[in-house]
Design a protein around this motif. Structure first.
Motif, PDB file in Angstrom:
ATOM      1  N   ASN A 225      10.940 -90.375  56.260  1.00  0.00           N
ATOM      2  CA  ASN A 225      12.228 -90.663  56.775  1.00  0.00           C
ATOM      3  C   ASN A 225      12.154 -92.295  57.185  1.00  0.00           C
ATOM      4  O   ASN A 225      12.478 -92.710  58.248  1.00  0.00           O
ATOM      5  N   ALA A 226      11.965 -93.192  56.217  1.00  0.00           N
ATOM      6  CA  ALA A 226      11.877 -94.535  56.381  1.00  0.00           C
ATOM      7  C   ALA A 226      13.487 -95.112  56.585  1.00  0.00           C
ATOM      8  O   ALA A 226      14.255 -94.748  55.914  1.00  0.00           O
ATOM      9  N   HIS A 227      13.315 -95.683  57.853  1.00  0.00           N
ATOM     10  CA  HIS A 227      14.731 -95.944  58.485  1.00  0.00           C
ATOM     11  C   HIS A 227      15.329 -97.342  58.482  1.00  0.00           C
ATOM     12  O   HIS A 227      16.351 -97.694  58.478  1.00  0.00           O
ATOM     13  N   ALA A 228      14.312 -98.178  58.429  1.00  0.00           N
ATOM     14  CA  ALA A 228      14.469 -99.463  58.350  1.00  0.00           C
ATOM     15  C   ALA A 228      13.500-100.206  57.629  1.00  0.00           C
ATOM     16  O   ALA A 228      12.250-100.079  57.758  1.00  0.00           O
ATOM     17  N   ALA A 229      13.691-101.633  57.139  1.00  0.00           N
ATOM     18  CA  ALA A 229      12.486-102.247  56.724  1.00  0.00           C
ATOM     19  C   ALA A 229      13.128-103.866  57.326  1.00  0.00           C
ATOM     20  O   ALA A 229      14.370-104.244  56.519  1.00  0.00           O
ATOM     21  N   VAL A 230      12.433-104.496  57.872  1.00  0.00           N
ATOM     22  CA  VAL A 230      13.038-105.597  58.792  1.00  0.00           C
ATOM     23  C   VAL A 230      11.959-106.886  58.623  1.00  0.00           C
ATOM     24  O   VAL A 230      10.692-106.515  58.688  1.00  0.00           O
ATOM     25  N   ALA A 231      12.314-108.060  58.432  1.00  0.00           N
ATOM     26  CA  ALA A 231      11.258-109.140  58.317  1.00  0.00           C
ATOM     27  C   ALA A 231      11.557-109.955  59.873  1.00  0.00           C
ATOM     28  O   ALA A 231      12.712-109.783  60.296  1.00  0.00           O
ATOM     29  N   ASP A 232      10.465-110.593  60.241  1.00  0.00           N
ATOM     30  CA  ASP A 232      10.536-111.397  61.381  1.00  0.00           C
ATOM     31  C   ASP A 232      11.409-112.867  60.764  1.00  0.00           C
ATOM     32  O   ASP A 232      11.547-113.147  59.638  1.00  0.00           O
ATOM     33  N   PRO A 233      11.965-113.502  61.608  1.00  0.00           N
ATOM     34  CA  PRO A 233      12.729-114.803  61.545  1.00  0.00           C
ATOM     35  C   PRO A 233      12.076-115.872  60.417  1.00  0.00           C
ATOM     36  O   PRO A 233      12.839-116.543  59.705  1.00  0.00           O
TER      37      PRO A 233
ATOM     38  N   GLY B 186      16.082-115.437  51.071  1.00  0.00           N
ATOM     39  CA  GLY B 186      16.290-115.660  49.599  1.00  0.00           C
ATOM     40  C   GLY B 186      15.621-115.281  48.492  1.00  0.00           C
ATOM     41  O   GLY B 186      15.933-115.160  47.315  1.00  0.00           O
ATOM     42  N   ALA B 187      14.206-114.910  48.786  1.00  0.00           N
ATOM     43  CA  ALA B 187      13.329-114.609  47.755  1.00  0.00           C
ATOM     44  C   ALA B 187      12.492-113.185  47.712  1.00  0.00           C
ATOM     45  O   ALA B 187      12.011-112.890  46.658  1.00  0.00           O
ATOM     46  N   THR B 188      12.739-112.335  48.721  1.00  0.00           N
ATOM     47  CA  THR B 188      12.353-111.246  49.082  1.00  0.00           C
ATOM     48  C   THR B 188      13.303-110.138  49.361  1.00  0.00           C
ATOM     49  O   THR B 188      14.052-110.316  50.403  1.00  0.00           O
ATOM     50  N   LEU B 189      13.498-108.973  48.724  1.00  0.00           N
ATOM     51  CA  LEU B 189      14.294-108.018  49.332  1.00  0.00           C
ATOM     52  C   LEU B 189      13.588-106.788  49.851  1.00  0.00           C
ATOM     53  O   LEU B 189      12.644-106.311  49.191  1.00  0.00           O
ATOM     54  N   LEU B 190      13.969-106.588  50.854  1.00  0.00           N
ATOM     55  CA  LEU B 190      12.996-105.138  51.693  1.00  0.00           C
ATOM     56  C   LEU B 190      14.105-103.975  51.559  1.00  0.00           C
ATOM     57  O   LEU B 190      15.385-104.411  52.111  1.00  0.00           O
ATOM     58  N   VAL B 191      13.562-102.969  51.244  1.00  0.00           N
ATOM     59  CA  VAL B 191      14.423-101.593  51.063  1.00  0.00           C
ATOM     60  C   VAL B 191      13.898-100.613  52.048  1.00  0.00           C
ATOM     61  O   VAL B 191      12.523-100.522  51.977  1.00  0.00           O
ATOM     62  N   ALA B 192      14.642 -99.675  52.579  1.00  0.00           N
ATOM     63  CA  ALA B 192      14.105 -98.404  52.999  1.00  0.00           C
ATOM     64  C   ALA B 192      14.997 -97.287  52.226  1.00  0.00           C
ATOM     65  O   ALA B 192      16.015 -97.340  52.366  1.00  0.00           O
ATOM     66  N   SER B 193      14.344 -96.288  52.035  1.00  0.00           N
ATOM     67  CA  SER B 193      14.967 -94.833  51.848  1.00  0.00           C
ATOM     68  C   SER B 193      14.604 -93.795  52.776  1.00  0.00           C
ATOM     69  O   SER B 193      13.543 -93.087  52.473  1.00  0.00           O
TER      70      SER B 193
END
Length: 338
Positions: free
Chosen positions: A126-134, A92-99
């Motif tokens: 070609n960044a296709h995903a930005a993902v965090a661990d649980p 709820g505190a950080t947004l990750l994005v990829a373009s």
């Protein structure tokens, strides 16, 4: 499922988000909200939904979900330099994005749904995903164009800090696309777009990934050929891997392939390793997205070409049994339980 659940579907070309209710073995569209063309990815945090749009200008739109009516209402908007292919919310505190087209990924602080100025921006072809661990400790940026995965820790102010090994490499030309981390954090899995493989990585306590085994998740009997960046998979009948998801019980890894419109269920062993048992199910035309419900057996797949969502039950042997199917909108390509 034992009780009704809500699912959101992003209809990219139609510029709408559909709210679906899952009740037993039935799907029902309960609301459709105009959001903007290019609403091809979103992330969910409780009743807040962060939707990326392309028009009228590239942005992330924060929407609030009314769980009774299913409607979404805009509460904030953050403009971004380029259209986004992936967004993820972390604690709820950080947004990750990829373009993908912009060739970058970024992290933004978030407070009460309002997205602040970017805390970090990193360049990846070609960044296709930005993902965090649980746990929200680490972030991973998947670069389809460079065949690497960037590895970071997430700081207190949402900044991305390189790990001691900044990137992990995959085989050149496979085109890593989407990544998912197991709930226990011990394993991470990637689907490749051009070779249609699932790759497993061991994940250390510090977040570093180490490549292990891989298995094909395209149907080898369909005559598909390896693809490459810039080729048209439809014209050449080429492999076109898309999305990846884990069943809640950790037994099955699900992967979609768009040229032959299949879902592959890969059986995992007790340690999360990929096995050679892969079960294929024909599904919606051009299955760009899928999601698995919290019960671990409810699966929804959306088809970019078909304009429909299908509800399946995942059986013990890996087969997917169709329960219901509904039209959602034009070009659906993202789906998540909320």
């Amino acid at each position: 499922m034992s009780e009704d659940a809500l699912v959101l579907v992003g209809n990219d070309k139609g510029g709408t988000v559909s709210t679906l209710r899952v009740s037993d073995d039935a799907l029902e569209v309960v609301a459709t909200t105009e959001v903007g063309v290019g609403c091809s990815t979103f992330a969910v945090d409780g009743d807040l939904v962060y939707v990326a749009v392309k028009e009228p200008a590239p942005a992330v739109v924060t929407m609030r979900l009314d769980r009774t009516s299913g409607a979404l209402t805009e509460v904030a908007r953050r403009h971004v330099p380029d259209p986004l292919g992936y967004v993820a919310i972390v604690g709820g505190a950080t947004l990750l994005v990829a373009s993908y087209h912009g060739g970058w990924a970024a992290s933004y602080p978030v407070a009460d749904g309002v997205i602040g100025e970017p805390a970090s921006r990193v360049e990846y072809r070609n960044a296709h995903a930005a993902v965090a661990d649980p746990t929200g400790q680490n972030a991973y940026v998947v670069s389809l164009g460079s065949d690497v995965i960037g590895q970071y820790s997430i700081g207190m102010d949402s900044e991305l800090v390189e790990l001691s090994e900044p990137v992990v490499h995959v085989t050149p030309g496979v085109g890593p696309r989407h990544l998912v981390v197991a709930p226990d954090g011990r394993n991470a899995y990637v689907i490749t777009e051009f070779t249609g493989e699932a790759i497993r990585f061991d994940r250390s306590e510090g977040g570093r990934l180490e490549r292990r085994e891989e298995v094909p998740v395209h149907d080898a009997t369909r005559g598909l050929r390896t693809s490459a960046l810039g080729l048209d998979p439809k014209a050449g009948h080429l492999i076109w891997g898309a999305d990846i998801a884990l069943a809640a019980d950790g037994r099955w890894l699900l992967c979609t392939e768009r040229s032959e419109s299949t879902v592959a269920a890969v059986e995992l062993d007790g340690e999360g390793r990929l096995s050679d048992k892969v079960v294929f199910t024909d599904t919606e035309a051009q299955p760009r997205g899928l999601t698995v419900g919290p019960d671990g057996t409810t699966v929804i797949v959306v088809g970019e070409v078909s304009g429909h969502a299908s509800l399946y039950r995942l059986a013990d042997n890996g087969t997917m049994v169709l329960s219901d199917r509904v039209e959602t909108g034009k070009g659906p390509n993202w789906v998540r339980f909320v």
